[in-house]
Design a protein around this motif. Structure first.
Motif, PDB file in Angstrom:
ATOM      1  N   ASN A   1     -32.662  43.182   9.339  1.00 21.97           N
ATOM      2  CA  ASN A   1     -33.702  43.103   8.316  1.00 21.97           C
ATOM      3  C   ASN A   1     -35.065  42.932   8.991  1.00 21.97           C
ATOM      4  O   ASN A   1     -35.292  41.958   9.720  1.00 21.97           O
ATOM      5  CB  ASN A   1     -33.410  41.901   7.398  1.00 21.97           C
ATOM      6  CG  ASN A   1     -34.323  41.845   6.189  1.00 21.97           C
ATOM      7  OD1 ASN A   1     -35.291  42.597   6.077  1.00 21.97           O
ATOM      8  ND2 ASN A   1     -34.034  40.931   5.280  1.00 21.97           N
ATOM      9  N   LEU A   2     -35.962  43.875   8.767  1.00 15.46           N
ATOM     10  CA  LEU A   2     -37.302  43.795   9.362  1.00 15.46           C
ATOM     11  C   LEU A   2     -38.004  42.496   8.996  1.00 15.46           C
ATOM     12  O   LEU A   2     -38.773  41.943   9.788  1.00 15.46           O
ATOM     13  CB  LEU A   2     -38.150  44.981   8.899  1.00 15.46           C
ATOM     14  CG  LEU A   2     -37.828  46.344   9.520  1.00 15.46           C
ATOM     15  CD1 LEU A   2     -38.651  47.432   8.846  1.00 15.46           C
ATOM     16  CD2 LEU A   2     -38.096  46.323  11.019  1.00 15.46           C
TER      17      LEU A   2
ATOM     18  N   ASP B   1     -36.736  39.631   8.820  1.00 15.51           N
ATOM     19  CA  ASP B   1     -36.279  38.557   9.706  1.00 15.51           C
ATOM     20  C   ASP B   1     -36.995  38.635  11.052  1.00 15.51           C
ATOM     21  O   ASP B   1     -37.292  37.611  11.671  1.00 15.51           O
ATOM     22  CB  ASP B   1     -34.765  38.656   9.927  1.00 15.51           C
ATOM     23  CG  ASP B   1     -33.979  38.419   8.658  1.00 15.51           C
ATOM     24  OD1 ASP B   1     -34.506  37.753   7.744  1.00 15.51           O
ATOM     25  OD2 ASP B   1     -32.835  38.902   8.559  1.00 15.51           O
ATOM     26  N   TYR B   2     -37.255  39.846  11.501  1.00 13.99           N
ATOM     27  CA  TYR B   2     -37.912  40.032  12.803  1.00 13.99           C
ATOM     28  C   TYR B   2     -39.420  39.829  12.709  1.00 13.99           C
ATOM     29  O   TYR B   2     -40.060  39.456  13.701  1.00 13.99           O
ATOM     30  CB  TYR B   2     -37.619  41.433  13.344  1.00 13.99           C
ATOM     31  CG  TYR B   2     -36.150  41.767  13.447  1.00 13.99           C
ATOM     32  CD1 TYR B   2     -35.214  40.798  13.802  1.00 13.99           C
ATOM     33  CD2 TYR B   2     -35.685  43.052  13.179  1.00 13.99           C
ATOM     34  CE1 TYR B   2     -33.867  41.102  13.899  1.00 13.99           C
ATOM     35  CE2 TYR B   2     -34.339  43.367  13.272  1.00 13.99           C
ATOM     36  CZ  TYR B   2     -33.441  42.376  13.624  1.00 13.99           C
ATOM     37  OH  TYR B   2     -32.097  42.685  13.715  1.00 13.99           O
ATOM     38  N   PHE B   3     -39.977  40.072  11.523  1.00 18.68           N
ATOM     39  CA  PHE B   3     -41.414  39.886  11.301  1.00 18.68           C
ATOM     40  C   PHE B   3     -41.595  39.086  10.005  1.00 18.68           C
ATOM     41  O   PHE B   3     -41.731  39.667   8.921  1.00 18.68           O
ATOM     42  CB  PHE B   3     -42.127  41.239  11.193  1.00 18.68           C
ATOM     43  CG  PHE B   3     -41.916  42.143  12.373  1.00 18.68           C
ATOM     44  CD1 PHE B   3     -42.649  41.966  13.539  1.00 18.68           C
ATOM     45  CD2 PHE B   3     -40.963  43.159  12.331  1.00 18.68           C
ATOM     46  CE1 PHE B   3     -42.442  42.790  14.634  1.00 18.68           C
ATOM     47  CE2 PHE B   3     -40.756  43.982  13.421  1.00 18.68           C
ATOM     48  CZ  PHE B   3     -41.500  43.799  14.583  1.00 18.68           C
ATOM     49  N   PRO B   4     -41.540  37.741  10.083  1.00 19.27           N
ATOM     50  CA  PRO B   4     -41.584  36.901   8.875  1.00 19.27           C
ATOM     51  C   PRO B   4     -42.775  37.177   7.965  1.00 19.27           C
ATOM     52  O   PRO B   4     -42.696  36.917   6.756  1.00 19.27           O
ATOM     53  CB  PRO B   4     -41.648  35.481   9.452  1.00 19.27           C
ATOM     54  CG  PRO B   4     -40.965  35.588  10.781  1.00 19.27           C
ATOM     55  CD  PRO B   4     -41.340  36.943  11.304  1.00 19.27           C
ATOM     56  N   VAL B   5     -43.865  37.725   8.512  1.00 15.00           N
ATOM     57  CA  VAL B   5     -45.022  38.047   7.689  1.00 15.00           C
ATOM     58  C   VAL B   5     -44.666  39.083   6.617  1.00 15.00           C
ATOM     59  O   VAL B   5     -45.342  39.200   5.591  1.00 15.00           O
ATOM     60  CB  VAL B   5     -46.190  38.545   8.573  1.00 15.00           C
ATOM     61  CG1 VAL B   5     -45.896  39.921   9.149  1.00 15.00           C
ATOM     62  CG2 VAL B   5     -47.496  38.550   7.796  1.00 15.00           C
ATOM     63  N   LEU B   6     -43.569  39.830   6.847  1.00 12.63           N
ATOM     64  CA  LEU B   6     -43.146  40.865   5.895  1.00 12.63           C
ATOM     65  C   LEU B   6     -42.177  40.334   4.827  1.00 12.63           C
ATOM     66  O   LEU B   6     -41.786  41.076   3.930  1.00 12.63           O
ATOM     67  CB  LEU B   6     -42.453  42.014   6.637  1.00 12.63           C
ATOM     68  CG  LEU B   6     -43.276  42.788   7.663  1.00 12.63           C
ATOM     69  CD1 LEU B   6     -42.417  43.835   8.351  1.00 12.63           C
ATOM     70  CD2 LEU B   6     -44.484  43.437   6.986  1.00 12.63           C
ATOM     71  N   ARG B   7     -41.804  39.053   4.944  1.00 12.09           N
ATOM     72  CA  ARG B   7     -40.753  38.536   4.063  1.00 12.09           C
ATOM     73  C   ARG B   7     -41.107  38.679   2.596  1.00 12.09           C
ATOM     74  O   ARG B   7     -40.275  39.051   1.772  1.00 12.09           O
ATOM     75  CB  ARG B   7     -40.443  37.085   4.425  1.00 12.09           C
ATOM     76  CG  ARG B   7     -39.300  36.482   3.635  1.00 12.09           C
ATOM     77  CD  ARG B   7     -38.680  35.295   4.344  1.00 12.09           C
ATOM     78  NE  ARG B   7     -37.826  35.730   5.445  1.00 12.09           N
ATOM     79  CZ  ARG B   7     -37.250  34.903   6.317  1.00 12.09           C
ATOM     80  NH1 ARG B   7     -37.471  33.609   6.232  1.00 12.09           N
ATOM     81  NH2 ARG B   7     -36.468  35.365   7.271  1.00 12.09           N
TER      82      ARG B   7
ATOM     83  N   LEU C   1     -42.874  40.909   1.258  1.00 11.17           N
ATOM     84  CA  LEU C   1     -42.879  42.325   0.878  1.00 11.17           C
ATOM     85  C   LEU C   1     -41.470  42.897   0.738  1.00 11.17           C
ATOM     86  O   LEU C   1     -41.265  43.875   0.027  1.00 11.17           O
ATOM     87  CB  LEU C   1     -43.662  43.144   1.915  1.00 11.17           C
ATOM     88  CG  LEU C   1     -45.136  42.749   2.109  1.00 11.17           C
ATOM     89  CD1 LEU C   1     -45.748  43.579   3.238  1.00 11.17           C
ATOM     90  CD2 LEU C   1     -45.922  42.947   0.815  1.00 11.17           C
ATOM     91  N   ASP C   2     -40.499  42.283   1.450  1.00  6.60           N
ATOM     92  CA  ASP C   2     -39.101  42.741   1.399  1.00  6.60           C
ATOM     93  C   ASP C   2     -39.035  44.260   1.575  1.00  6.60           C
ATOM     94  O   ASP C   2     -38.564  44.998   0.692  1.00  6.60           O
ATOM     95  CB  ASP C   2     -38.487  42.318   0.054  1.00  6.60           C
ATOM     96  CG  ASP C   2     -36.977  42.543  -0.005  1.00  6.60           C
ATOM     97  OD1 ASP C   2     -36.337  42.569   1.059  1.00  6.60           O
ATOM     98  OD2 ASP C   2     -36.452  42.702  -1.126  1.00  6.60           O
ATOM     99  N   PRO C   3     -39.511  44.795   2.730  1.00  7.38           N
ATOM    100  CA  PRO C   3     -39.688  46.248   2.880  1.00  7.38           C
ATOM    101  C   PRO C   3     -38.420  47.072   2.713  1.00  7.38           C
ATOM    102  O   PRO C   3     -38.482  48.224   2.283  1.00  7.38           O
ATOM    103  CB  PRO C   3     -40.247  46.384   4.305  1.00  7.38           C
ATOM    104  CG  PRO C   3     -39.871  45.115   4.996  1.00  7.38           C
ATOM    105  CD  PRO C   3     -39.880  44.059   3.955  1.00  7.38           C
ATOM    106  N   GLN C   4     -37.247  46.517   3.036  1.00  3.39           N
ATOM    107  CA  GLN C   4     -36.001  47.274   2.890  1.00  3.39           C
ATOM    108  C   GLN C   4     -35.288  46.984   1.567  1.00  3.39           C
ATOM    109  O   GLN C   4     -34.225  47.546   1.305  1.00  3.39           O
ATOM    110  CB  GLN C   4     -35.055  46.948   4.059  1.00  3.39           C
ATOM    111  CG  GLN C   4     -35.560  47.430   5.412  1.00  3.39           C
ATOM    112  CD  GLN C   4     -34.841  46.742   6.545  1.00  3.39           C
ATOM    113  OE1 GLN C   4     -35.326  45.764   7.101  1.00  3.39           O
ATOM    114  NE2 GLN C   4     -33.666  47.237   6.895  1.00  3.39           N
ATOM    115  N   GLY C   5     -35.866  46.098   0.779  1.00  2.00           N
ATOM    116  CA  GLY C   5     -35.259  45.762  -0.508  1.00  2.00           C
ATOM    117  C   GLY C   5     -33.996  44.932  -0.398  1.00  2.00           C
ATOM    118  O   GLY C   5     -33.232  44.803  -1.354  1.00  2.00           O
TER     119      GLY C   5
END
Length: 502
Positions: A220-221, A223-229, A231-235
């Motif tokens: 999960n992206l 998890d690797y980039f918490p700033v994206l949490r 946004l949940d880019p992969q849904g």
């Protein structure tokens, strides 16, 4: 003057914060020697090193860099352990330091990470839930008292397979094992049967359970980039939340009906009644919300992992017919030839069957990387290397089970290796850790131990088997699909036959 002071405060606060940050950067640091590992790329780090099957990719990296390696997965510092000796240091000697959990973004569904025994830090609430499980569900007396319910479900497995035998129909071993695991768990937890074989209700529940396990283990992206949490880019969080809600809806209906029964003083004396007893004595000790999250942990983990292990065991035995014959002969000798039903008390007398299960756990651990640990304390020195605070710790149980310095001919299925040794999977022997070890060892191990042995024994003792489509045993596909649970890529299809007696 007051106005000037009012506007100066934010500026001064910001200035002090910047100064403190600069001083922290300039402050002399103790030299930090991280474990070896591949050089990370800018920004993404070593994410590309993981591939589609991270457990295998990490095992290959350990052959290059050693049994303790360091990776940078985006902004996430990760340490991977791939040998029994290093695993023992992390899971026993420094158990407390590495008992934290690095929870994935998928675990944030309905705040599960804040309430789940699997993801909570090893503190008061976690200890309370572990104690409840140990005393109310997984103690030997509790399991003995509910074995009749499990025996009935195994009889239904026999009836289903017999029907397929009469019709000459192949059995999807994974699906049949899942339905049986589902009903074994629901019988133990709720005294209910959730699904029938080949029913739509079973498929729906299988979709929910497998979906949860898939998303909890999916790279999960966020998890690797918490700033994206957020946004949940992969849904992943969004999709897992849907599955959680479906599961909770089932639990809410069951709990509601049970509370109505209890109002009339009717008890079933199962796991749910035990949990509701605690709740009604003291809601603050165990709320209804706590119960739902605990049931989710037990229900999901107890069905998917067990059914996958049974499928792998049957696959290995069908690939090695002479090993299958040894199990069958042992069952005939210990249980009898006239279709007597195997009981849980028989397991201790079935040494070759136990060896088969151990060998299956070695080659095909249900959780190949276990549930990620986290370094919760300060920086820790292990074997001359610094393990940074807050680092994610992955124990590669798959690689440990195939370590050539520990196991002779590690890629081969040889149950006999366990006949002359006391090596077991209950947390004391670090060369075999499918359930983990230390304080974070899987609390459901005692039940899983019984369920796996009983399902494999039931399938073998009552039927002969051949591969569907006339496949030669060596043609059986044994490829793996990675997730929180290790699954066969192509399901095992086998045709049951009337038992040949002699």
């Amino acid at each position: 003057m007051d106005l000037i002071l009012l506007y100066s405060i934010p500026f001064l606060s910001f200035s002090f914060a910047v100064c403190a940050w600069i001083l922290q950067i300039l402050k002399p640091r103790k030299p930090c020697k991280l474990p070896p590992g591949p050089k990370p790329y800018p920004v993404i780090g070593n994410i590309l090193e993981l591939g589609e099957k991270p457990h295998q990719s990490l095992a290959k990296l350990s052959q290059v860099y050693g049994p303790l390696i360091h990776l940078k997965l985006g902004s996430l510092t990760t340490v991977v352990v791939s040998s029994p000796g290093i695993a023992e240091i992390f899971l026993q000697k420094h158990d407390q330091v590495f008992s934290g959990r690095n929870h994935s973004g998928a675990a944030h569904a309905l705040d599960h990470h804040k309430l789940s025994m699997a993801w909570l830090p090893a503190e008061n609430q976690w200890r309370k839930l572990r104690k409840i499980c140990k005393e109310q569900m997984f103690s030997a007396p509790s399991l003995d008292s509910s074995q009749g319910l499990r025996r009935d479900r195994l009889q239904k497995l026999c009836e289903y397979v017999h029907g397929c035998c009469v019709d000459g129909k192949a059995v999807d071993i994974g699906r049949a094992s899942f339905t049986t695991s589902l009903n074994l768990m629901s019988a133990t937890l709720f005294s209910e049967e959730f699904a029938a074989f080949d029913s739509g209700s079973c498929e729906e529940l299988r979709e929910v359970v497998c979906g949860i396990m898939e998303y909890l283990g999916k790279p999960n992206l966020a998890d690797y980039f918490p700033v994206l949490r957020s946004l949940d880019p992969q849904g992943i969080l969004r999709k897992n939340t849907v599955y959680f809600r479906r599961c909770f809806h089932i639990f809410e209906e069951i709990i509601g009906k049970r509370l109505e029964m209890r109002a009339g003083t009717r008890l079933k004396n199962d796991m749910l009644d035990s949990l509701l007893d605690i709740n009604q004595r003291n809601d603050s000790e165990l709320s209804i919300l706590d119960i739902k999250h605990l049931l989710l942990d037990l229900f999901v983990a107890g069905t998917d992992t067990t059914s996958s292990t049974v499928e792998w065991a049957m696959s290995e035995l069908l690939r090695h017919p002479h090993k299958m014959l040894l199990v069958k002969n042992e069952l005939r000798e210990v249980i009898g030839k006239n279709h007597e039903q195997v009981t849980e008390s028989d397991i201790s007398r079935l040494s070759y069957l136990r060896a088969v299960v151990k060998e299956t756990f070695r080659l095909h651990p249900a959780g190949p990387l276990l549930v990620p640990h986290k370094s919760a304390g300060e920086d820790t020195e292990i074997n001359g290397y610094t393990i940074p605070r807050n680092a994610q710790i992955l124990i590669n149980a798959w690689a440990i089970g195939r370590d050539s310095s520990t196991w002779l001919d590690p890629e081969s299925f040889i149950p006999e290796r366990f006949l002359e040794t006391e090596t077991d999977f209950k947390g004391q022997h670090f060369e075999l850790v499918p359930f983990g070890a230390g304080r974070r060892i899987c609390p459901g191990l005692p039940l899983a131990n019984r369920m796996v042995h009983m399902m494999v024994a039931t399938l073998i003792h009552n039927f002969d088997w051949k591969l569907d489509g006339g496949l030669n045993p060596q043609q059986l596909d044994m490829n793996e699909s990675f997730g929180l649970t290790l699954k066969k890529t192509i399901p095992l299809m086998a045709v049951p036959m009337e038992l040949h007696t002699f």
